[in-house]
Structure formats: structure tokens, C-alpha cells
Motif scaffolding. Sequence first.
Motif, PDB file in Angstrom:
ATOM      1  N   PRO A 164     -24.008  35.619   7.275  1.00  0.00           N
ATOM      2  CA  PRO A 164     -24.962  36.249   8.203  1.00  0.00           C
ATOM      3  C   PRO A 164     -24.415  36.348   9.624  1.00  0.00           C
ATOM      4  O   PRO A 164     -24.798  37.240  10.375  1.00  0.00           O
ATOM      5  N   LEU A 165     -23.494  35.438   9.979  1.00  0.00           N
ATOM      6  CA  LEU A 165     -22.929  35.454  11.337  1.00  0.00           C
ATOM      7  C   LEU A 165     -22.057  36.676  11.572  1.00  0.00           C
ATOM      8  O   LEU A 165     -21.794  37.056  12.706  1.00  0.00           O
ATOM      9  N   LEU A 166     -21.566  37.279  10.475  1.00  0.00           N
ATOM     10  CA  LEU A 166     -20.656  38.411  10.636  1.00  0.00           C
ATOM     11  C   LEU A 166     -21.399  39.698  10.967  1.00  0.00           C
ATOM     12  O   LEU A 166     -20.786  40.673  11.381  1.00  0.00           O
ATOM     13  N   PHE A 167     -22.717  39.704  10.748  1.00  0.00           N
ATOM     14  CA  PHE A 167     -23.476  40.923  11.047  1.00  0.00           C
ATOM     15  C   PHE A 167     -24.122  40.824  12.409  1.00  0.00           C
ATOM     16  O   PHE A 167     -24.701  39.792  12.766  1.00  0.00           O
ATOM     17  N   GLU A 168     -24.022  41.920  13.146  1.00  0.00           N
ATOM     18  CA  GLU A 168     -24.457  41.900  14.534  1.00  0.00           C
ATOM     19  C   GLU A 168     -25.966  41.675  14.679  1.00  0.00           C
ATOM     20  O   GLU A 168     -26.429  41.074  15.625  1.00  0.00           O
ATOM     21  N   LYS A 169     -26.717  42.173  13.700  1.00  0.00           N
ATOM     22  CA  LYS A 169     -28.177  42.205  13.871  1.00  0.00           C
ATOM     23  C   LYS A 169     -28.885  40.912  13.432  1.00  0.00           C
ATOM     24  O   LYS A 169     -30.083  40.786  13.608  1.00  0.00           O
ATOM     25  N   THR A 170     -28.132  39.957  12.863  1.00  0.00           N
ATOM     26  CA  THR A 170     -28.765  38.740  12.359  1.00  0.00           C
ATOM     27  C   THR A 170     -29.533  38.011  13.465  1.00  0.00           C
ATOM     28  O   THR A 170     -28.987  37.778  14.541  1.00  0.00           O
ATOM     29  N   PRO A 171     -30.790  37.645  13.217  1.00  0.00           N
ATOM     30  CA  PRO A 171     -31.518  36.877  14.231  1.00  0.00           C
ATOM     31  C   PRO A 171     -31.123  35.398  14.189  1.00  0.00           C
ATOM     32  O   PRO A 171     -30.644  34.912  13.160  1.00  0.00           O
ATOM     33  N   TRP A 210     -28.546  29.316  16.202  1.00  0.00           N
ATOM     34  CA  TRP A 210     -28.869  28.186  15.337  1.00  0.00           C
ATOM     35  C   TRP A 210     -27.951  28.152  14.124  1.00  0.00           C
ATOM     36  O   TRP A 210     -27.570  27.076  13.665  1.00  0.00           O
ATOM     37  N   LEU A 211     -27.605  29.337  13.611  1.00  0.00           N
ATOM     38  CA  LEU A 211     -26.683  29.396  12.483  1.00  0.00           C
ATOM     39  C   LEU A 211     -25.332  28.810  12.876  1.00  0.00           C
ATOM     40  O   LEU A 211     -24.713  28.052  12.131  1.00  0.00           O
ATOM     41  N   THR A 212     -24.886  29.166  14.097  1.00  0.00           N
ATOM     42  CA  THR A 212     -23.597  28.655  14.560  1.00  0.00           C
ATOM     43  C   THR A 212     -23.641  27.137  14.699  1.00  0.00           C
ATOM     44  O   THR A 212     -22.703  26.441  14.286  1.00  0.00           O
ATOM     45  N   ILE A 213     -24.741  26.640  15.275  1.00  0.00           N
ATOM     46  CA  ILE A 213     -24.874  25.189  15.416  1.00  0.00           C
ATOM     47  C   ILE A 213     -24.870  24.532  14.041  1.00  0.00           C
ATOM     48  O   ILE A 213     -24.213  23.508  13.817  1.00  0.00           O
ATOM     49  N   ALA A 214     -25.584  25.159  13.084  1.00  0.00           N
ATOM     50  CA  ALA A 214     -25.632  24.605  11.727  1.00  0.00           C
ATOM     51  C   ALA A 214     -24.243  24.580  11.111  1.00  0.00           C
ATOM     52  O   ALA A 214     -23.827  23.597  10.499  1.00  0.00           O
ATOM     53  N   LEU A 215     -23.482  25.669  11.323  1.00  0.00           N
ATOM     54  CA  LEU A 215     -22.161  25.771  10.698  1.00  0.00           C
ATOM     55  C   LEU A 215     -21.177  24.772  11.319  1.00  0.00           C
ATOM     56  O   LEU A 215     -20.410  24.113  10.618  1.00  0.00           O
ATOM     57  N   LEU A 216     -21.207  24.677  12.659  1.00  0.00           N
ATOM     58  CA  LEU A 216     -20.199  23.847  13.327  1.00  0.00           C
ATOM     59  C   LEU A 216     -20.637  22.388  13.462  1.00  0.00           C
ATOM     60  O   LEU A 216     -19.795  21.495  13.541  1.00  0.00           O
ATOM     61  N   GLY A 217     -21.949  22.158  13.506  1.00  0.00           N
ATOM     62  CA  GLY A 217     -22.410  20.800  13.740  1.00  0.00           C
ATOM     63  C   GLY A 217     -22.958  20.117  12.494  1.00  0.00           C
ATOM     64  O   GLY A 217     -22.603  18.968  12.197  1.00  0.00           O
TER      65      GLY A 217
END
Lengths: 257, 373
Positions: free
Chosen positions: B120-127, B131-138
Amino acid sequence: MTTDTQMAPAELGESIITIDGLNKWYGQFHVLKDIDLDVKRGERIVICGPSGSGKSTLIRCINRLETHQEGSIVVDGIELTDDTKHINDIRREVGMVFQHFNLFPHLTVLENCTLAPIWVRKTPKREAEEIAMQYLERVKIPEQANKYPGQLSGGQQQRVAIARSLCMNPRVMLFDEPTSALDPEMIAEVLDVMVGLAEDGMTMLCVTHEMGFARKVANRVIFMDGGQIVEQNEPEEFFNNPQNDRTQLFLSQILQH
Amino acid sequence: MADVKTFVPAPDRAPPSSAVGPIAWVRDNLFGSIGSSIATLVFFYLFFSYVPPFVEWALINANWTGSDRSVCEANAAGACWTFINVRLEQILFGLYFASNPDELWRPTLIFILFFALLLPLLFEKTPGKKWLTIALLGVFPVVFYFVVYGGYFGISQSNTTQWGGFLLTFALAFVGILLALPIGILLALGRRSELPVIRSMCVIYIEFWRGTPLITILFMASVMLPLFFPAGVEFDKVVRAMIGITLFQSAYTAEAVRGGLAAIPKGQSEAAMALGLGYWRRTVFITLPQALKISIPSIVNTFIALFKDTSLVSIIGLLDLLNMAQTTARSMEWKGYDIEAFLFAGFVYWAFCYGMSRYSQNLERKLDTNRRN
């Protein structure tokens, strides 16, 4: 420029910048020599001189973008020292406009204007945006608020840079050759904004070669060469009756074309 | 003045038809000159003499099904993907999970989770990207630890010496990248610091780790690191490899970031100073975002290099994707199918590295604020 009639003389208040016996060196090179300068609140000063005369360095000392080695600079009652807190206290009261605009290219016009109010003045975001829009309207580009600087013309960028400084509600504005990097048709739109600022009573120090602007707006014109203040006078006297032969030579060179 | 002319701009005209269209494109781009024509013909000759036979071997005649080598021996004209199919769990997840089928859900879950967070992070329109980034990295690394390593919540503890395959490659690269970026950024800032002590410490760190081969670092991490700790403190081999890789990688990342910082005009931080912003705010809001944007290609370049360099852990006896593929191809059962093993491992490396490369290009385009809309 627009007209040759001079603006009404400013109501001068107490001193806001006091420079006393300022000396600065770059390594061995003595770039500023024994500068004394007193700026009153509401005063509009134009500084001119050949390149390398130290005029940019002088105004960059006022907000500590350059450090000086001797003498004292007092801005709004605070003396400039190595104390970072004092430096930041002064910088938030002194706005600066640069020759090459120096807008932040990764932020929108609006974000350029709200960043410092939000993080330095702790203004709430909504309020900072309202203030920014007021100033963007004042420099006549509110419709560009959501664009990036790279999408604007040079003149528009410089007007954003002025608005960005004004958003901090500074007491003094420093202009470092604000029109030197602009195409001829864009110089007028920037100078118009600066004239408007002067009319509102802003204290201004402008390094510029726009002599029409100097004649119209300045209370005092300072001519520098070799790191020294050679001559300073009211614009009328300065242009019509320069006292120093170096000033006469300079004026004859820049006014003959 | 009486006779002032009015300036009227001339209207735009369409280009001549000989300059547009597919025939014009072929003529201009493929056969524009003698040299270009020769290059085009040579390319087509090489392409048609090598690519179709390879496709025939690798795809059309290939063996996909079956459970032992008899299938492949019956049809030697095609690749033996049966081998990869049968040994897939071992190559992807290593010996521990391949030999405990009941535990296979653990690495499977981890990779499903990883892609569910990443895609989902690869698509520009994802809301909710933040939080997704924090979930992925943290959060994801923590989940990874509990699920794959186990030892908590009734999940049996896996033995890291038996970790292997792509799972190990992934774990080493992910930790290396995740830790090296922030450390590298701090080192890059330190190297540009005006304080001589901080500057020289960073220079020494960067130049030391950058000037040492990764193999040496892994050796040292494996042999020397235990010497610095009191006897009896047992250090996990995988953790040692992670530490070594992070030390090495952060030096490279630091230099990539420093290149970006050096390219930011001095006027940017001067303008920020003039507004009263202090050092950290200037760095976080003004110089660093711009520097990272410029250094995306070189940072990703070091990440891609790291991803592949993780195969060097074979030197300390760990079996990552490449070594695991090679090991399985040397087993009695599948002897002689090295080409398939290497092609498969190569394909997995390539898919991930190409993904990183494409993502970085997208990011560059997205962050380019100079385009005029």
C-alpha cells in the motif's frame, strides 16, 4: 522608477541598531574597518558601493550570518555575542531578504511562510496560515500559496521571500541586493512591495543599486568602499552634491547609462 | 505618438507530418545514421540468437511438477524447476522451518505481513501512509522477532544457527538498512559539524569501516567481538553479523548523505538562520529533507549493494539465500542442478533489488518540486 517625488520623512524613534567600532577580517583580509552606524526606528537606509566594498558583509553582521572580531553591535537592546540564545532572539526580530531569494524549494509557498512562525514563534498552525495569507495578499500573490517556489518567476519568488520574512513580524528588515538577480521587468514588482513596506513605517536597511528607489524611499544613503563608510547623507544631498571624489566617481559610473 | 503598432503574437502551427508518427520514430531512432543502423541490426541479431533458446529451455520445455529427479532426467531439454519446487521451503526459510512443517506458518505470516504493509505504501493515494510506515519500520521488526525467533507466547524458540535461506538474507538486509540510515545520517551531520572533536570522531569511524572489507568485518564480529565481553556471555551469530553489517553499512550511508548535504546551497541554511531557526530545526526541516532527496539514488545504491553483500555471511557459517540454494544443489538428491539453483537465487535477488530501484525512482519523481504543472 515610478516617480521622483520623495516620500514624506519618516517619524524617527529611538535607536534600534547601534554599531560601534565594528571591525571584521576574513583571515588576513580586513573586510570591515571601524564602522559606526546608528539606525533609528522607522529609518530607511540604502547602502551602495562597488562590489567587495563590504556592504553585504555589514548587513550580514547585523543578524550574525557573519561574525565580527572587534566592536559591538546592539540590536533592539541586545548585544550580539556568541550566545546562541541572544543570536536567535535577534534573528527573530530581524528579517532578511537575499539576492537569490533562498526560498525552501521542497516546501510550498505557504509552508515557506508558516515554518518559522510555527516553530520559532509557536504560533498555532491555523493562525500562522491566516497571517501568511495576509502577507501573500500584500505582496499580491495569494493565488500561488500552494505552489512550489520552482514553479514561480524570479520576481514572484522574491516577493514570497519578503512575505516569509514579514510573517515573523520583524522590527527591522535587511535587504541584500534584492533585485540584482531579477530580469528588468520583474525588478519593478519587487521594488513596489519594498516601497509599500517603507510607507508603512518599516525600519529598512537595503543594499541596492536601484538609485531611483534610494532617491524616493531612503532617509539616508550610505556609500561604502574598501570596508569603510566613505560618505552618508540624505538622498537629495547625496546624489546632487556628493562630498567625496570616490562617491562622485561611483555615481558618475552608475548613472551615466 | 500617433502611429503605435499593436504586437499580435503569431498563432502556433502543427509540425509537418513527416516529423511525427511511428515511421518517423523508427527512422529517427533506429536507423538515424549508419552507426545507429549497425547497432540496431547487431542488437536484433544477438537478441534473436540467444533469447528464444533460453526461453525454450527455461519456460517452454521446463519441468515444473513431480517430487524427485526422475522427472527432470526424463526431459533433459528443459530446466528442472521441480528441484526448486520441492526444496522451496528450505531455500526460502532455512533448515529450521523446513524441517518443522508445523512451524512454517511463522515465516509465511511474516512475509505476508511485510508485503501487506509495503505494497500500500507504493501507491500515492493510500490513506494513513504515516502509520503504515511506522508499522513497517517500528512494529514489524518487533513482530518479526517474536514470531520468527519465538520463545514467547507459547511459540517455540527457533535456533538462529539454523536460520537460513531468504529469511536470513531478508533479516540481515532489513536490520542493516533500518539501523544504517539513522546512524549514517548522524555520522554525515557529524562529519560536517563545526566542532572538531565530533567531526574527527565521525571521520575516523567512517573511514575505518568504509576502508575495511565486509568479509573482514564479519570475521572480526564473529571471532573478536566475543573477546570484548566477559567469558560466558554468548553472542548470537546472527546478531553478530547484524552488528557487523550495520557498522559497515552506516559508513557508506553516511557518505551518501554527506554528498547530498554538500549539494545544498549555503543560502538555504542562511535563510533558515535568518528566520531564527536553531541547528536541529534547520537540519530537520530544511537541509536534511533536501539532502536526502538528492541522495536517494546513492543511498538506494548502497542498500542494493548491501542486500546482495549479505551473502558474504557464508564466511561465518551462515546459509543465506545464495548459499542455501547452492547447498541444496549439492545434495545427493539434486546433484547437477546448480544452474537452476543459481538462476532462482539470482531471480529473487534481482526482484528485490529491482523493486528498490523502481521505488527510489518513483520517490525521486514524487519529491521533484521543480516540475511546472
